[in-house]
Design a protein around this motif. Sequence first.
Motif, PDB file in Angstrom:
ATOM      1  N   ALA A   1      -2.994  -0.409  -7.875  1.00 42.76           N
ATOM      2  CA  ALA A   1      -2.569  -0.919  -9.175  1.00 42.76           C
ATOM      3  C   ALA A   1      -1.655  -2.141  -9.046  1.00 42.76           C
ATOM      4  O   ALA A   1      -1.767  -3.083  -9.807  1.00 42.76           O
ATOM      5  CB  ALA A   1      -1.871   0.179  -9.964  1.00 42.76           C
ATOM      6  N   VAL A   2      -0.739  -2.104  -8.079  1.00 40.04           N
ATOM      7  CA  VAL A   2       0.201  -3.232  -7.990  1.00 40.04           C
ATOM      8  C   VAL A   2      -0.254  -4.298  -6.991  1.00 40.04           C
ATOM      9  O   VAL A   2       0.276  -5.399  -6.983  1.00 40.04           O
ATOM     10  CB  VAL A   2       1.644  -2.773  -7.617  1.00 40.04           C
ATOM     11  N   GLY A   3      -1.241  -3.949  -6.179  1.00 45.53           N
ATOM     12  CA  GLY A   3      -1.724  -4.924  -5.208  1.00 45.53           C
ATOM     13  C   GLY A   3      -0.938  -4.913  -3.910  1.00 45.53           C
ATOM     14  O   GLY A   3      -0.595  -5.970  -3.378  1.00 45.53           O
ATOM     15  N   ALA A   4      -0.629  -3.721  -3.417  1.00 43.51           N
ATOM     16  CA  ALA A   4       0.101  -3.603  -2.151  1.00 43.51           C
ATOM     17  C   ALA A   4      -0.860  -3.175  -1.049  1.00 43.51           C
ATOM     18  O   ALA A   4      -1.800  -2.431  -1.304  1.00 43.51           O
ATOM     19  CB  ALA A   4       1.217  -2.581  -2.291  1.00 43.51           C
ATOM     20  N   ASN A   5      -0.614  -3.636   0.159  1.00 42.20           N
ATOM     21  CA  ASN A   5      -1.450  -3.227   1.283  1.00 42.20           C
ATOM     22  C   ASN A   5      -0.677  -2.456   2.343  1.00 42.20           C
ATOM     23  O   ASN A   5      -1.222  -2.055   3.360  1.00 42.20           O
ATOM     24  CB  ASN A   5      -2.138  -4.437   1.921  1.00 42.20           C
ATOM     25  N   ASP A   6       0.623  -2.288   2.078  1.00 36.30           N
ATOM     26  CA  ASP A   6       1.424  -1.488   3.007  1.00 36.30           C
ATOM     27  C   ASP A   6       2.268  -0.503   2.222  1.00 36.30           C
ATOM     28  O   ASP A   6       2.831  -0.854   1.187  1.00 36.30           O
ATOM     29  CB  ASP A   6       2.340  -2.384   3.839  1.00 36.30           C
ATOM     30  N   GLY A   7       2.331   0.718   2.740  1.00 43.64           N
ATOM     31  CA  GLY A   7       3.139   1.736   2.081  1.00 43.64           C
ATOM     32  C   GLY A   7       4.048   2.408   3.092  1.00 43.64           C
ATOM     33  O   GLY A   7       3.714   2.510   4.274  1.00 43.64           O
ATOM     34  N   TYR A   8       5.189   2.846   2.631  1.00 43.86           N
ATOM     35  CA  TYR A   8       6.141   3.531   3.504  1.00 43.86           C
ATOM     36  C   TYR A   8       6.560   4.838   2.869  1.00 43.86           C
ATOM     37  O   TYR A   8       6.866   4.890   1.680  1.00 43.86           O
ATOM     38  CB  TYR A   8       7.383   2.660   3.743  1.00 43.86           C
ATOM     39  N   ILE A   9       6.551   5.901   3.670  1.00 44.23           N
ATOM     40  CA  ILE A   9       7.101   7.175   3.184  1.00 44.23           C
ATOM     41  C   ILE A   9       8.398   7.415   3.941  1.00 44.23           C
ATOM     42  O   ILE A   9       8.392   7.463   5.171  1.00 44.23           O
ATOM     43  CB  ILE A   9       6.130   8.352   3.418  1.00 44.23           C
ATOM     44  N   TYR A  10       9.488   7.526   3.193  1.00 45.68           N
ATOM     45  CA  TYR A  10      10.794   7.737   3.821  1.00 45.68           C
ATOM     46  C   TYR A  10      11.109   9.220   3.768  1.00 45.68           C
ATOM     47  O   TYR A  10      11.362   9.780   2.707  1.00 45.68           O
ATOM     48  CB  TYR A  10      11.846   6.935   3.055  1.00 45.68           C
ATOM     49  N   VAL A  11      11.036   9.877   4.916  1.00 49.25           N
ATOM     50  CA  VAL A  11      11.255  11.325   4.974  1.00 49.25           C
ATOM     51  C   VAL A  11      12.555  11.605   5.718  1.00 49.25           C
ATOM     52  O   VAL A  11      12.797  11.026   6.777  1.00 49.25           O
ATOM     53  CB  VAL A  11      10.118  12.039   5.730  1.00 49.25           C
ATOM     54  N   ARG A  12      13.349  12.490   5.169  1.00 53.01           N
ATOM     55  CA  ARG A  12      14.609  12.758   5.860  1.00 53.01           C
ATOM     56  C   ARG A  12      14.373  13.504   7.178  1.00 53.01           C
ATOM     57  O   ARG A  12      13.452  14.308   7.308  1.00 53.01           O
ATOM     58  CB  ARG A  12      15.589  13.498   4.955  1.00 53.01           C
TER      59      ARG A  12
ATOM     60  N   GLY B   1      14.444  11.827 -10.672  1.00 55.95           N
ATOM     61  CA  GLY B   1      15.607  12.154 -11.493  1.00 55.95           C
ATOM     62  C   GLY B   1      15.987  11.043 -12.448  1.00 55.95           C
ATOM     63  O   GLY B   1      16.561  11.283 -13.498  1.00 55.95           O
ATOM     64  N   GLY B   2      15.657   9.811 -12.108  1.00 57.94           N
ATOM     65  CA  GLY B   2      16.015   8.690 -12.958  1.00 57.94           C
ATOM     66  C   GLY B   2      15.255   8.703 -14.273  1.00 57.94           C
ATOM     67  O   GLY B   2      15.776   8.297 -15.306  1.00 57.94           O
ATOM     68  N   GLY B   3      14.012   9.178 -14.218  1.00 54.26           N
ATOM     69  CA  GLY B   3      13.213   9.263 -15.424  1.00 54.26           C
ATOM     70  C   GLY B   3      12.712   7.925 -15.925  1.00 54.26           C
ATOM     71  O   GLY B   3      12.337   7.786 -17.075  1.00 54.26           O
ATOM     72  N   PHE B   4      12.682   6.931 -15.049  1.00 56.29           N
ATOM     73  CA  PHE B   4      12.192   5.619 -15.461  1.00 56.29           C
ATOM     74  C   PHE B   4      10.665   5.657 -15.554  1.00 56.29           C
ATOM     75  O   PHE B   4      10.012   6.177 -14.658  1.00 56.29           O
ATOM     76  CB  PHE B   4      12.646   4.543 -14.468  1.00 56.29           C
ATOM     77  N   PRO B   5      10.089   5.107 -16.634  1.00 59.16           N
ATOM     78  CA  PRO B   5       8.627   5.157 -16.790  1.00 59.16           C
ATOM     79  C   PRO B   5       7.905   4.479 -15.622  1.00 59.16           C
ATOM     80  O   PRO B   5       8.126   3.294 -15.350  1.00 59.16           O
ATOM     81  CB  PRO B   5       8.380   4.389 -18.091  1.00 59.16           C
ATOM     82  N   ALA B   6       7.051   5.244 -14.951  1.00 57.44           N
ATOM     83  CA  ALA B   6       6.367   4.727 -13.763  1.00 57.44           C
ATOM     84  C   ALA B   6       5.455   3.551 -14.119  1.00 57.44           C
ATOM     85  O   ALA B   6       5.389   2.569 -13.389  1.00 57.44           O
ATOM     86  CB  ALA B   6       5.571   5.834 -13.085  1.00 57.44           C
ATOM     87  N   GLY B   7       4.770   3.637 -15.252  1.00 63.16           N
ATOM     88  CA  GLY B   7       3.846   2.580 -15.655  1.00 63.16           C
ATOM     89  C   GLY B   7       4.547   1.250 -15.810  1.00 63.16           C
ATOM     90  O   GLY B   7       4.053   0.207 -15.378  1.00 63.16           O
ATOM     91  N   ARG B   8       5.751   1.304 -16.426  1.00 63.85           N
ATOM     92  CA  ARG B   8       6.490   0.070 -16.633  1.00 63.85           C
ATOM     93  C   ARG B   8       6.923  -0.532 -15.298  1.00 63.85           C
ATOM     94  O   ARG B   8       6.901  -1.740 -15.096  1.00 63.85           O
ATOM     95  CB  ARG B   8       7.719   0.348 -17.502  1.00 63.85           C
ATOM     96  N   LYS B   9       7.324   0.360 -14.388  1.00 61.99           N
ATOM     97  CA  LYS B   9       7.732  -0.099 -13.061  1.00 61.99           C
ATOM     98  C   LYS B   9       6.568  -0.808 -12.366  1.00 61.99           C
ATOM     99  O   LYS B   9       6.716  -1.907 -11.843  1.00 61.99           O
ATOM    100  CB  LYS B   9       8.192   1.104 -12.240  1.00 61.99           C
ATOM    101  N   TRP B  10       5.399  -0.159 -12.396  1.00 58.91           N
ATOM    102  CA  TRP B  10       4.230  -0.731 -11.727  1.00 58.91           C
ATOM    103  C   TRP B  10       3.858  -2.067 -12.362  1.00 58.91           C
ATOM    104  O   TRP B  10       3.548  -3.030 -11.661  1.00 58.91           O
ATOM    105  CB  TRP B  10       3.033   0.221 -11.814  1.00 58.91           C
ATOM    106  N   ALA B  11       3.891  -2.108 -13.696  1.00 59.24           N
ATOM    107  CA  ALA B  11       3.495  -3.336 -14.389  1.00 59.24           C
ATOM    108  C   ALA B  11       4.430  -4.481 -14.023  1.00 59.24           C
ATOM    109  O   ALA B  11       3.978  -5.591 -13.740  1.00 59.24           O
ATOM    110  CB  ALA B  11       3.502  -3.107 -15.894  1.00 59.24           C
ATOM    111  N   SER B  12       5.755  -4.205 -13.996  1.00 61.14           N
ATOM    112  CA  SER B  12       6.656  -5.326 -13.692  1.00 61.14           C
ATOM    113  C   SER B  12       6.517  -5.763 -12.251  1.00 61.14           C
ATOM    114  O   SER B  12       6.709  -6.934 -11.933  1.00 61.14           O
ATOM    115  CB  SER B  12       8.116  -5.019 -14.038  1.00 61.14           C
ATOM    116  N   CYS B  13       6.157  -4.845 -11.354  1.00 65.47           N
ATOM    117  CA  CYS B  13       5.950  -5.242  -9.953  1.00 65.47           C
ATOM    118  C   CYS B  13       4.711  -6.131  -9.847  1.00 65.47           C
ATOM    119  O   CYS B  13       4.727  -7.154  -9.173  1.00 65.47           O
ATOM    120  CB  CYS B  13       5.791  -4.012  -9.078  1.00 65.47           C
ATOM    121  N   ARG B  14       3.660  -5.727 -10.550  1.00 67.22           N
ATOM    122  CA  ARG B  14       2.427  -6.506 -10.494  1.00 67.22           C
ATOM    123  C   ARG B  14       2.623  -7.907 -11.077  1.00 67.22           C
ATOM    124  O   ARG B  14       2.022  -8.881 -10.634  1.00 67.22           O
ATOM    125  CB  ARG B  14       1.303  -5.783 -11.257  1.00 67.22           C
ATOM    126  N   ALA B  15       3.519  -8.009 -12.077  1.00 67.32           N
ATOM    127  CA  ALA B  15       3.728  -9.278 -12.770  1.00 67.32           C
ATOM    128  C   ALA B  15       4.447 -10.318 -11.913  1.00 67.32           C
ATOM    129  O   ALA B  15       4.401 -11.499 -12.211  1.00 67.32           O
ATOM    130  CB  ALA B  15       4.509  -9.030 -14.052  1.00 67.32           C
TER     131      ALA B  15
END
Lengths: 259, 618
Positions: free
Chosen positions: B247-258, B190-204
């Motif tokens: 892409a960002v170099g993460a080795n752990d992921g979390y899925i938050y499910v209600r 819903g936020g509509g924030f560009p995913a690519g930009r988010k990933w790039a800033s995380c990687r940086a």
Amino acid sequence: MVTLTINGKVVQAEKGEYLLAVIRRMGIDVPALCHHEAVEPYGGCRLCMVEITKESWNGWKNHVTACLYPAEQDLIVSTHSDTIIELRKSLLDLFLARNPHTPLIQKLAAEHGLTKTTFEVVPEPNDCILCGICTRVCDEMGFSAISMVNRGHGREVAPPLHQPPPACVGCLACAQACPTRYIKYEDNGATRKIWDRTFELLTCEKTGRPTITREFAEYLSEHRDLPKEYFRVNDESHRGELVSTMAAITRWSVTEEKK
Amino acid sequence: MRIESEKQLRDYRKKLVDADRKLTKKIMVCHGPGCLASGSEQISEEFTKQLAKKRIAGVTVEAVKKTGCHSFCEKSPLVAIEPAQILYTKVKVKDVAEIIEKSVAGDEVIERLVYHDPHSNEAIATYPDVPFYKYQTRLALRNLGKINACDIDDYIRVGGYDGAAKALLHMTPENVIDEITKSNLRGRGGGGFPAGRKWASCRAVESDVRYVVCNGDEGDPGAFMDRAIMEGDPHTVLEGMVVAAFAVGANDGYIYVREEYPLAVINLQKAIEQAEGLGLLGDNILGTGFSLRIHINRGAGAFVCGESSALMLSVAGNVGEPRAKYVRSVVKGLWDKPTVLNNVETYANVPLIITNGAEWFTSIGAPKNAGTKAFSLVGKVRHTGLIEVPMGTTLRRIVFDIGGGLLKDRPFKGVQTGGPSGGCLAEKHLDLSVDFDTLTTHGSMMGSGGMIVMDDRTCMVDVAKYFLSFLVSESCGKCIPCREGLYQLHKLAIAISEGRGTEQDIEKMERLSEMVVLGSLCGLGKSGPNPFLSTISNFRDEYLAHIRDHRCPAGVCRELITYEINPEKCDGCMACISACAVHAITGRKTKPHVINQELCTKCGACVAACTRDAIAVF
């Protein structure tokens, strides 16, 4: 060091230092109810909100809480813009609807030109402003005996299940830190009652007057590696400083432990 | 076995496709929540049972697929026969034998069970011709209804894990981020924030540890897009996360499910195990040396935990309360480490973009709003269900073509988009393009994609009151404008709905709303006054009718309405008398009845019971 402008004055600050500290150092009066030096900033009361912008932002402004916003190079801060004053007034109006009889709120509201709330007063108002200082101090001390329970409008500070909290050592940090003195306790010389629990008080060897609770002394000598006698002085003599002293000691000993 | 190269993945898929070709017919039984509730489990069992006994060439029990949500929930339970694309609606267990005999063993269509156009009553046998499906473009929902959610082979057969393979084996993390940035994929939460930009800033951000998190909290009343994807196509979420993590170099992921989505948890868990078993997740994915462990976290049902900073605190085991985000979570997120958090639907789009390229993705949708958006279409619309349309589709197309218009052809009044903190759009907005920017400019928002259609019997003051009450109880209560401000807004809305409001109250609410928007800590509070702000700007007359005339034009607000029996129309059938719980209606058989206004509690049971439309609301 970074250079920024606050209310038209150019000032220097440590990079990353929170704006509120810089503002207060300049002697500018910005209210903040949930801020306490002993604990991390929280951003709950919103009263310390200020307007920020930069030359490079092309006129775009943002409104942020000074207690949590880090000082940045070239930041232009305005602590009393019309919007900010209007916002503070509305927030105090809402506070007055929740805590109509609380002197601290009444005083702050009056300073902003409000003597009475324009909203409907909540049913059964009390003096708790839900600033969370008590719960954060309790966490910081390492006890977490009390916490915020329920969410939204039903939020309140309470021990688990509203029962006398087993983790409490009767240190009084919560009551001392409470800006409205809402947290009540009773000392009768030999015992102390807080959160519906009764603690035995130790006596100062020199003056014969009560000092801290046995549980607290035991906790400190066990967990903080301090001699038992360390706290056997009359805590009445430094009521106000107790919280920050405790927090500083806690932090210091935590860092020591890590080393 | 483990798949350790691209060739192995290709060979594995070829084997699956060949095996599938042997099936001449497939029976897709919807196992989405709506269909399960109307008995689809028994239907698929019956199919399996009967097919086990009956010998039909090319049709074994494997032909029965328990698929994810077919999305046309209004007509549940749904069964589709492939490859003929026949859609059977409201199927019952007793229909199974006939379907097997006519449509599985033979090539006949059972007209009784297919969709009938509500206007012309014409039978439409195949689903691509059903208007509900005709105007949709399904990307994130591409596999729902097409594959068995709990079978990784099904997912691989239709091209699954191709995107991950391409990214890991043929691209650098920078290439992947570039591709996602070029595709202009914007956050579907819903936020509509560009995913690519988010990933790039995380990687940086310099850090030894990074995390990817998937937001599957979806707390909006009436929204179920993410649920459908997690339940019906869990692998697409995992694949999207693998690409993001690489892409960002993460080795752990979390899925938050209600917590309210137990089936999603089960299916995701199964999917994780299957993918790890094949070496498509876990250690050394596809033999590349890249590893990603995905963990599932169950949220305890707090709406505010959909907010990113609250969600991350909740994952870390703390109380889910938002914190100020002056330092963004791509820098300091989960456990203060750089974190990429995207929504389920965003991740579902990622494999497609990698496989088909950014250009393909931007060719769909509207300017600056590439791709599609899934919505759950509910309310007073004829065809409720799950839909996905290209961005830029008009509200009119969604409500009237896909949704089939309003129930009982009543007049359209508005549509609420963006969940509780979204806004209500009016009839004049029907030709608006549905995309992030347009909805925001008109005082509503995309939100996660809930869409509630309202007819003339919906009172907008009541709607604002309802959503405000939801937000008051779901606010975490940490900051004053949200906790106290929304509470006071709700109180004022109640006063207006009860006829106690004044015009000054409206001004007061407008001023207060402005302050709540300005002063709140997180998105919940900042958008909290939207239900009021959008209804007052589009339906001010209705507020004024409550205030000036003490009248509720829609006949909803109890304090302001009276029920009366029209003696001309009443035939004295006594149906309303037995429906009235407080005995407020009296009368004898065949004689017109009367309502005692003193006793009447305005529950509306009499109106519902009356067959002759003889009870009017004033």
